[in-house]
Design a protein around this motif. Structure first.
Motif, PDB file in Angstrom:
ATOM      1  N   SER A 179       0.833  -1.204   0.000  1.00  0.00           N
ATOM      2  CA  SER A 179       0.000   0.000   0.000  1.00  0.00           C
ATOM      3  C   SER A 179       0.871   1.258   0.000  1.00  0.00           C
ATOM      4  O   SER A 179       0.387   2.330  -0.321  1.00  0.00           O
ATOM      5  CB  SER A 179      -0.984  -0.019   1.164  1.00  0.00           C
ATOM      6  N   PRO A 190      -6.331  -2.095   0.976  1.00  0.00           N
ATOM      7  CA  PRO A 190      -6.596  -2.697   2.283  1.00  0.00           C
ATOM      8  C   PRO A 190      -7.161  -1.675   3.259  1.00  0.00           C
ATOM      9  O   PRO A 190      -6.990  -0.472   3.073  1.00  0.00           O
ATOM     10  CB  PRO A 190      -5.221  -3.179   2.746  1.00  0.00           C
ATOM     11  N   ALA A 191      -7.841  -2.162   4.299  1.00  0.00           N
ATOM     12  CA  ALA A 191      -8.401  -1.274   5.312  1.00  0.00           C
ATOM     13  C   ALA A 191      -7.289  -0.626   6.127  1.00  0.00           C
ATOM     14  O   ALA A 191      -7.413   0.497   6.586  1.00  0.00           O
ATOM     15  CB  ALA A 191      -9.334  -2.054   6.226  1.00  0.00           C
ATOM     16  N   GLU A 192      -6.187  -1.352   6.304  1.00  0.00           N
ATOM     17  CA  GLU A 192      -5.084  -0.813   7.078  1.00  0.00           C
ATOM     18  C   GLU A 192      -4.355   0.221   6.234  1.00  0.00           C
ATOM     19  O   GLU A 192      -4.159   0.028   5.036  1.00  0.00           O
ATOM     20  CB  GLU A 192      -4.101  -1.921   7.484  1.00  0.00           C
ATOM     21  N   ILE A 193      -3.963   1.329   6.848  1.00  0.00           N
ATOM     22  CA  ILE A 193      -3.293   2.386   6.091  1.00  0.00           C
ATOM     23  C   ILE A 193      -1.936   1.879   5.624  1.00  0.00           C
ATOM     24  O   ILE A 193      -1.556   2.024   4.474  1.00  0.00           O
ATOM     25  CB  ILE A 193      -3.118   3.650   6.959  1.00  0.00           C
ATOM     26  N   ARG A 194      -1.168   1.306   6.529  1.00  0.00           N
ATOM     27  CA  ARG A 194       0.099   0.692   6.162  1.00  0.00           C
ATOM     28  C   ARG A 194       0.176  -0.650   6.885  1.00  0.00           C
ATOM     29  O   ARG A 194       0.702  -0.728   7.975  1.00  0.00           O
ATOM     30  CB  ARG A 194       1.284   1.559   6.608  1.00  0.00           C
ATOM     31  N   ALA A 195      -0.421  -1.645   6.269  1.00  0.00           N
ATOM     32  CA  ALA A 195      -0.321  -2.982   6.849  1.00  0.00           C
ATOM     33  C   ALA A 195       1.151  -3.375   6.783  1.00  0.00           C
ATOM     34  O   ALA A 195       1.916  -2.762   6.041  1.00  0.00           O
ATOM     35  CB  ALA A 195      -1.183  -3.944   6.053  1.00  0.00           C
ATOM     36  N   ALA A 245      -1.812  -8.932   3.393  1.00  0.00           N
ATOM     37  CA  ALA A 245      -2.816  -8.002   3.935  1.00  0.00           C
ATOM     38  C   ALA A 245      -2.558  -6.572   3.485  1.00  0.00           C
ATOM     39  O   ALA A 245      -3.476  -5.755   3.437  1.00  0.00           O
ATOM     40  CB  ALA A 245      -2.809  -8.063   5.465  1.00  0.00           C
ATOM     41  N   GLY A 246      -1.308  -6.281   3.171  1.00  0.00           N
ATOM     42  CA  GLY A 246      -0.971  -4.902   2.827  1.00  0.00           C
ATOM     43  C   GLY A 246      -1.008  -4.603   1.345  1.00  0.00           C
ATOM     44  O   GLY A 246      -0.605  -3.528   0.917  1.00  0.00           O
ATOM     45  N   SER A 264      -2.192  -3.452  -2.187  1.00  0.00           N
ATOM     46  CA  SER A 264      -3.124  -2.505  -2.786  1.00  0.00           C
ATOM     47  C   SER A 264      -3.168  -2.784  -4.286  1.00  0.00           C
ATOM     48  O   SER A 264      -2.140  -3.098  -4.882  1.00  0.00           O
ATOM     49  CB  SER A 264      -2.589  -1.093  -2.499  1.00  0.00           C
ATOM     50  N   THR A 324     -13.481  -1.506   3.296  1.00  0.00           N
ATOM     51  CA  THR A 324     -12.982  -1.090   1.986  1.00  0.00           C
ATOM     52  C   THR A 324     -13.568  -1.935   0.851  1.00  0.00           C
ATOM     53  O   THR A 324     -13.185  -1.771  -0.297  1.00  0.00           O
ATOM     54  CB  THR A 324     -11.441  -1.170   1.931  1.00  0.00           C
TER      55      THR A 324
END
Lengths: 624, 344
Positions: free
Chosen positions: A30, A59-64, A70-71, A73, A360
């Protein structure tokens, strides 16, 4: 391949192959600038004259954690020399910036498609983070695709090495190198991106130079290294002439509200609380202060709608925007707006639910919440946008109807529309249909709940109007006078009047368009962001001669008055929805039709082929 | 304030002379006989004509609860909203039309429990509304449950063995929320309440007034230990700007600092000691006001703090004016940063 960047074999003129359309996807961490890369490719594609549709997947996490699945994009675009209705089912080409991106996206690529991977990122540590036991570039597991490993990191560093950047700064330019490769592959112009880089980094000339160099180096590299053998050209699409821009659904909704404000002469109020995927509407409107727009980032969802109801009471064009969980919190206040009969637009950019769900990811599971989800018999008109650009038209229409009928109106979009983009024919601001606050009845005829016979709307007398002082509230109103009443007969009348008012809005719904014949075997009835997938599928089926038609609803409450007749013209009604079956319940209840559902709840829109397959199955199974 | 004084007031300019009765609506007032709310309604209706604001430019907004019926009884614009949310509606009204004078009527349950969050944020934003929080330390409309200001251990229908929640101090909450104007008055003292209401109306920005109010049915004598006629002179001190804290039937008592704690001293009224605590409602810091809000014996009433700063609507409109320097161009906005033309 290691020496190809410095020693091109020849200035090759690789043959160009004409293709109708292509689907490509960029994927990476991401923090890799994937969304930026995608939007630049989109701009270049629009300039090349293709029709297109895009969809980001982040991803929902800004910086997985860096390097993990999971990270990852992603950004997908379909472009074509024909009409494009969706971002495409499966990519022809995937650009994967690291092993996790390959892991998360590789399986989506068409068999025989191309995987461009950043070979430098395939280190043992990154492979482990992505969950690979062996290096997929070497273990033969990717044999279904054509794998093109590129030393993106090393080549980018080499391209910018004379600029004195740190290794980290150099590496950050690698998305532009990858973009350069793709521009060559699809014969896109570089100018628009070069201009964008100059504007973006104008305070840092060294970054302008570095990113520009990386972009050009990627382009030259793709050509001279003969990575692909040939490259592609997608001809211009036959598009209605005019001035276009690329627009996302959230941008379009924001512009629709500003345009409605301008056309009505009513100043816009936007009360909102940050929530994915609706926050961009707040961001867009916060930039529109020169239009008098008042944006209010409230302390919570309830304050966001409460302030909007107050602003409406005081005479503004009030809008509150959120996503499903936010609507849940606003529910009691929506009832207050129904009771006080004040104009208000509630924008719900739907996401995966229930509860926090999948913030997201897209879903259409708030329809029943929109139509029914309040205490009491509490009718609210519901509209839904069909495409990113349609969010403009429906935002505008929601405002117009709210003011005309003096009622809260719910506008449904979704994460797919909100973040997806398409070319949009820019409307002529001077030609927007005007509307506005109706003239106030003379004081001698005025009561707070006298009604316009055409619309059943009550008057909008705002504080400051001398002699029109009155009190509103959530307690049941005495018909006409608007004072508090607990009388049973009156309550019965008022509940029915509020419902009748919403039903009257059907007179504002244009005739329903049917894609295909008005009678036949199967009718698909869709709503909201699945328009593109359903339409593309039905067009494909019709080309194959299937007796299939489609209707796409933008008015969900009330429903179009001609819908019942249309439904009767078909043997089967199929309702594709990204939920467990919500519109289908509304249709069955109202029309008593034995409709069948086709439901997907995976946080993604329909693939075109999925709908085609569902219709094929119905046609086969449905033969008597 | 003279009881009839306001009846003689005229509006500035050529407007008609309004009287308290002009602010009474045609609705029958439906509070329990003897409710403290009647006195507050009367005080507000008396103050209104003195403010020189036409009644169509006045808006009363409320939430839910006994006190929140208030707007129905005022012949102004009014909005009886939903439980706890009056301040959210009032914020929208005031920002939409800064020309209006906006009052919020709420209670200890409505304003500090379900609507507590909105109170904090309206005050910190300095929304230019006047908040009257009727504090009777009980839920009346739902027939007698404890509220967030009920004293610890209080036995009510929902706390038969006594409450186990420590109560909130509304004045301290308002001060911690950066409120510019914070005051306390008692429902039975109409003249003093009228003075406080007038000051609040004239304050630019959020004004918060806690009104100690009796509930005859579910919490009768709610404030008797400090505010009943026989004890109030000894249990309450009126704070006044620039004046020492002196109280008692014969003005023979005062408050001074002992370290970081208040200490009551008794003296000859003719010669008060010089080290009594002096009130300063304009102090830039809320430290003194917070100290006064925390005093339990005597309990302070009056204006704890009156400090003005830019209001939410001023700041909001200021940014809009600034932005309007670049003339709004809808066509340009619709076009966005980048367009391309498809030729015919």
């Amino acid at each position: 391949m290691s020496d190809t960047s410095t020693q091109p074999k020849k200035s090759s003129a690789a043959p160009i192959e004409e293709i109708e359309s292509a689907v490509i996807r960029f994927a990476g961490d991401s923090g890799d600038g994937i969304q930026l890369t995608g939007s630049q490719f989109t701009t270049a594609t629009a300039f090349a004259g293709n029709d297109l549709a895009t969809f980001p997947d982040y991803p929902a996490e800004i910086r997985a954690p860096i390097g993990t699945v999971a990270g990852v994009s992603g950004f997908q675009i379909q472009f074509s020399s024909h009409e494009v209705l969706t971002p495409g089912d499966a990519p022809d080409v995937l650009v994967a910036m690291n092993p996790a991106a390959l892991k998360a996206n590789g399986k989506d690529v068409k068999p025989g498609g191309v995987l461009i991977v950043n070979k430098d990122a395939f280190t043992p540590a990154n492979l482990q983070k992505a969950g690979y036991e062996k290096d997929p570039l070497e273990d033969g597991s990717l044999s279904a695709w054509r794998v093109i490993p590129v030393e993106l990191t090393r080549l980018t560093r080499g391209a910018v090495e004379d600029l004195g950047l740190t290794p980290a700064q150099s590496e950050r330019c690698k998305n532009f190198f990858a973009l350069g490769v793709m521009y060559w592959l699809y014969d896109r112009p570089l100018e628009a991106t070069s201009r964008w880089i100059e504007g973006k980094f104008k305070k840092n000339p060294v970054f302008v130079e570095a990113n520009t160099k990386a972009l050009h180096a990627g382009h030259v590299y793709a050509e001279s290294a003969e990575l692909f053998g040939h490259h592609y050209r997608v001809r211009k699409a036959p598009i209605t002439p005019g001035v276009y821009r690329n627009i996302t659904g959230n941008e379009a909704a924001a512009l629709g509200f500003v345009a409605a404000s301008s056309a009505s002469g009513l100043t816009l109020w936007y009360g909102s609380y940050p929530i994915t995927p609706a926050s961009d509407v707040l961001h867009e409107l916060a930039k529109c202060k020169s239009f008098g727009v008042k944006t209010f980032q409230a302390e919570d969802e309830i304050a966001a709608i409460g302030s909007s109801i107050g602003a409406s009471f005081a005479g503004m064009l009030a809008v509150t925007g959120t996503s499903g969980p936010g609507v849940a919190l606003k529910t009691e206040a929506i009832g207050l707006a129904v009771m006080t009969e004040l104009p208000l637009v509630i924008l719900n950019v739907q996401r995966g639910g229930p509860s926090t769900g999948m913030p997201t990811k897209t879903e259409q599971s708030d329809l029943l919440q929109a139509v029914y989800g309040r205490n009491g018999d509490c009718p609210v008109p519901v509209l839904a946008a069909a495409t990113p650009g349609d969010c403009f038209a429906m935002a505008y229409e929601a405002c117009r109807l709210a003011v005309k009928y003096m009622t809260p109106v719910m506008l449904l979009t979704d994460g797919y529309l909100a973040n997806g983009s398409e070319p949009w024919l820019v409307p002529d601001a001077a030609k927007l249909a005007k509307f506005g606050k109706p003239a106030l009845l003379p004081l001698s005829e005025y009561k707070p709940y006298t009604r316009d016979p055409q619309t059943l709307a009550r008057p909008w007398a705002t504080p400051g109007a001398k002699g029109y002082e009155h009190r509103l509230g959530g307690l049941e109103k005495q018909d006409v006078t608007g004072t508090v009443s607990y009388d049973g007969e009156n309550h019965d009348r008022m509940v029915r009047l509020r419902a009748e008012k919403v039903e009257k809005m059907a007179q504002d719904i244009p005739p329903t368009e049917v894609l295909g014949a008005r009678k036949g075997k199967v009718l698909l009835v869709g709503w909201g962001g699945t328009y593109g997938s359903i339409t593309a599928a039905v067009q494909n089926l019709q080309k194959r001669g299937a007796p299939v038609s489609a209707v796409h609803l933008r008015h969900l409450n009330p429903l179009p008055p001609d819908l019942g007749e249309i439904l009767k013209g078909f043997d089967h009604v199929l309702v594709p929805e990204l939920n467990m079956g919500q519109l289908i319940k509304v249709l069955r209840a109202k029309y008593l039709v034995p409709a069948a559902g086709f439901n997907k709840i995976k946080g993604q829109s329909f693939k075109v082929f999925e709908i085609e397959a569902a219709v094929d199955a119905l046609l086969k199974g449905g033969k008597n | 304030m003279d009881r009839d004084h306001d009846e003689l007031q005229t509006l500035p300019g050529s407007g008609p002379m309004l009287q308290a009765k002009d602010f009474k609506s045609d609705q029958m007032v439906r509070w329990c006989p003897g409710c403290g709310d009647f006195a507050i309604l009367s005080a507000v209706q008396k103050v209104m004509p003195t403010l020189g604001i036409p009644k169509e430019k006045i808006v009363f907004v409320s939430g839910i609860g006994c006190s929140s019926r208030f707007p129905y009884y005022m012949n102004t614009f009014g909005f009886h909203s939903i439980h706890g949310r009056a301040l959210t509606v009032a914020t929208g009204v005031k920002c939409a039309n800064p020309d209006l004078q906006v009052w919020v009527v709420t209670g200890d349950g409505d304003g500090l429990s379900i609507g507590g969050n909105h109170l904090l944020h309206a005050l910190r934003r300095n929304v230019d509304v006047k908040v009257l929080l009727f504090n009777n330390r009980i839920y009346g409309l739902t027939k007698g449950q404890y509220s967030p200001t009920s004293e610890l251990g209080k036995k009510t229908k929902s706390s038969p063995m006594g409450t186990i929640d420590v109560p909130l101090n509304p004045i301290a909450v308002a001060l911690a929320s950066e409120a510019g104007f914070v005051a306390r008055a008692v429902d039975t003292d109409l003249a003093f309440l009228g003075e406080i209401l007038t000051r609040a109306a004239k304050h630019k920005g959020s004004a918060f007034i806690e009104i100690l109010q009796n509930c005859v049915v579910f919490n009768d004598g709610a404030w008797d230990p400090v505010a009943s006629k026989d004890v109030r002179d000894d249990r309450m001190v009126r704070v006044a700007h620039g004046k020492p804290l002196i109280f008692g039937k014969n003005k023979e008592k005062g408050v001074r600092l002992n370290g970081l704690e208040p200490e009551v001293v008794t003296f000859d009224p003719a010669a008060p000691p010089r080290d009594l605590l002096m009130h300063d409602e304009k102090a830039p810091s809320a430290t003194l006001a917070t100290f006064l809000s925390r005093m339990g014996d005597p309990v302070a009433q009056g204006i704890f703090r009156a400090v003005e700063r830019p209001t939410l609507h001023e700041l909001m409109d200021g940014q809009i004016e600034q932005a309007k320097a670049a003339a709004p161009d809808l066509q340009k906005l619709l076009k966005g940063p980048e367009t391309w033309t498809v030729a015919a």
